[in-house]
Design a protein around this motif. Structure first.
Motif, PDB file in Angstrom:
ATOM      1  N   GLY A 102      48.457 -11.232  -8.018  1.00  0.00           N
ATOM      2  CA  GLY A 102      48.509 -10.283  -9.131  1.00  0.00           C
ATOM      3  C   GLY A 102      47.679 -10.701 -10.330  1.00  0.00           C
ATOM      4  O   GLY A 102      47.484  -9.904 -11.258  1.00  0.00           O
ATOM      5  N   TRP A 103      47.183 -11.932 -10.310  1.00  0.00           N
ATOM      6  CA  TRP A 103      46.330 -12.401 -11.404  1.00  0.00           C
ATOM      7  C   TRP A 103      44.876 -12.062 -11.101  1.00  0.00           C
ATOM      8  O   TRP A 103      44.410 -12.173  -9.976  1.00  0.00           O
ATOM      9  N   LEU A 104      44.139 -11.676 -12.142  1.00  0.00           N
ATOM     10  CA  LEU A 104      42.732 -11.325 -12.024  1.00  0.00           C
ATOM     11  C   LEU A 104      41.876 -12.395 -12.702  1.00  0.00           C
ATOM     12  O   LEU A 104      42.324 -13.034 -13.656  1.00  0.00           O
ATOM     13  N   ALA A 105      40.677 -12.561 -12.219  1.00  0.00           N
ATOM     14  CA  ALA A 105      39.741 -13.473 -12.875  1.00  0.00           C
ATOM     15  C   ALA A 105      39.083 -12.737 -14.035  1.00  0.00           C
ATOM     16  O   ALA A 105      38.445 -11.713 -13.852  1.00  0.00           O
ATOM     17  N   GLU A 106      39.271 -13.255 -15.231  1.00  0.00           N
ATOM     18  CA  GLU A 106      38.597 -12.693 -16.404  1.00  0.00           C
ATOM     19  C   GLU A 106      37.202 -13.305 -16.544  1.00  0.00           C
ATOM     20  O   GLU A 106      36.245 -12.628 -16.929  1.00  0.00           O
ATOM     21  N   GLY A 107      37.101 -14.581 -16.235  1.00  0.00           N
ATOM     22  CA  GLY A 107      35.809 -15.241 -16.313  1.00  0.00           C
ATOM     23  C   GLY A 107      35.857 -16.605 -15.661  1.00  0.00           C
ATOM     24  O   GLY A 107      36.905 -17.247 -15.583  1.00  0.00           O
ATOM     25  N   LEU A 108      34.705 -17.056 -15.160  1.00  0.00           N
ATOM     26  CA  LEU A 108      34.562 -18.402 -14.599  1.00  0.00           C
ATOM     27  C   LEU A 108      33.288 -19.004 -15.164  1.00  0.00           C
ATOM     28  O   LEU A 108      32.267 -18.325 -15.262  1.00  0.00           O
TER      29      LEU A 108
END
Length: 250
Positions: A8-14
């Protein structure tokens, strides 16, 4: 089947950052890393900044070379509508997509970036995750699951922000900082008069909430000896960052 703590967690930035790369001259590297031409290139010679950026599949890749630093950043498209829910494609927060899938995409870019560089004095690997929620209480509950040892009452507490660095040393004795921050966000978009007139500032949309995790695994800022095995170091920092995101302060 094991439960994924980051479901359920999304990647906002890497982000992958290199500091103090010796023997390096700024040049175009976007295509070598991404496989496609950049949509935009900016060179500021006086400031020693060279930036390339462009869309890669469903995300946006930015590579910034400065005098003493190189950043490879994967994020959402800057044109993404996060302001007006009445317009097409709206979502309340910038995000690339599901964390695991986004991480896999970034692995390819990070591996190619490392292969280009001979060394670095310092390396940092950072991930930002976001989980939109229906309200601030849900955001606090989502964070509390990852930091259960921290006394939190989701029903009464507000403005949750917890940050800590837990340094460790690897098998070679190299100091690794493990900085983590968990935060409950509540954002309100407001309308202002573009002509600068004295109109009241009114909310344009109802407040939106999310839980956010920021992890930054990085080597010692005080190091002065070039680090040569960057591929191995990248794998180590990635492992620290992902593990901390998964385990939290459990």
């Amino acid at each position: 089947m094991s439960h994924d703590a980051l479901d359920g967690w999304l990647a906002e930035g890497l982000r992958l950052s290199f500091f103090g790369v010796s023997g390096w001259s700024q040049r175009a590297i976007f295509k070598e890393i991404s496989g496609v031409e950049p949509a935009a290139t900016t060179a500021q010679r006086m400031m020693q900044v060279y930036q390339e950026a462009g869309d890669v599949s469903h995300a946006h890749l930015t590579i910034v070379q400065q005098a003493n630093r190189i950043d490879v950043v994967l994020g959402d498209r800057p044109t993404q509508n996060t302001v007006d829910p009445s317009l097409p494609g709206y979502k309340p927060f910038f995000s690339i997509g599901p964390f695991r899938q986004s991480l896999e995409s970034f692995d390819s870019f990070a591996g190619k970036a490392v292969a280009l560089l001979p060394n670095a004095i310092r390396v940092a690997y950072a991930i930002t995750l976001i989980r939109p929620t229906s309200g601030s209480k849900e955001a606090i509950r989502a964070i509390h699951k990852l930091i259960p040892r921290i006394p939190v009452d989701p029903e009464n507490d507000t403005d949750l922000l917890f940050q800590i660095n837990r340094p460790t040393r690897d098998d070679r004795g190299l100091l690794i900082n493990r900085l983590a921050k968990w935060e409950a966000l509540q954002v309100t978009t407001v309308r202002v008069n573009p002509m600068g007139g004295p109109i009241p500032i009114m909310p344009a949309t109802p407040p939106v909430s999310a839980a956010q995790i920021y992890i930054d695994a990085n080597t010692d800022a005080g190091n002065i000896v070039p680090l040569n095995n960057l591929s191995e170091l990248l794998s180590e920092l990635r492992q620290h960052a992902v593990k901390l995101a998964e385990a939290g302060e459990a």
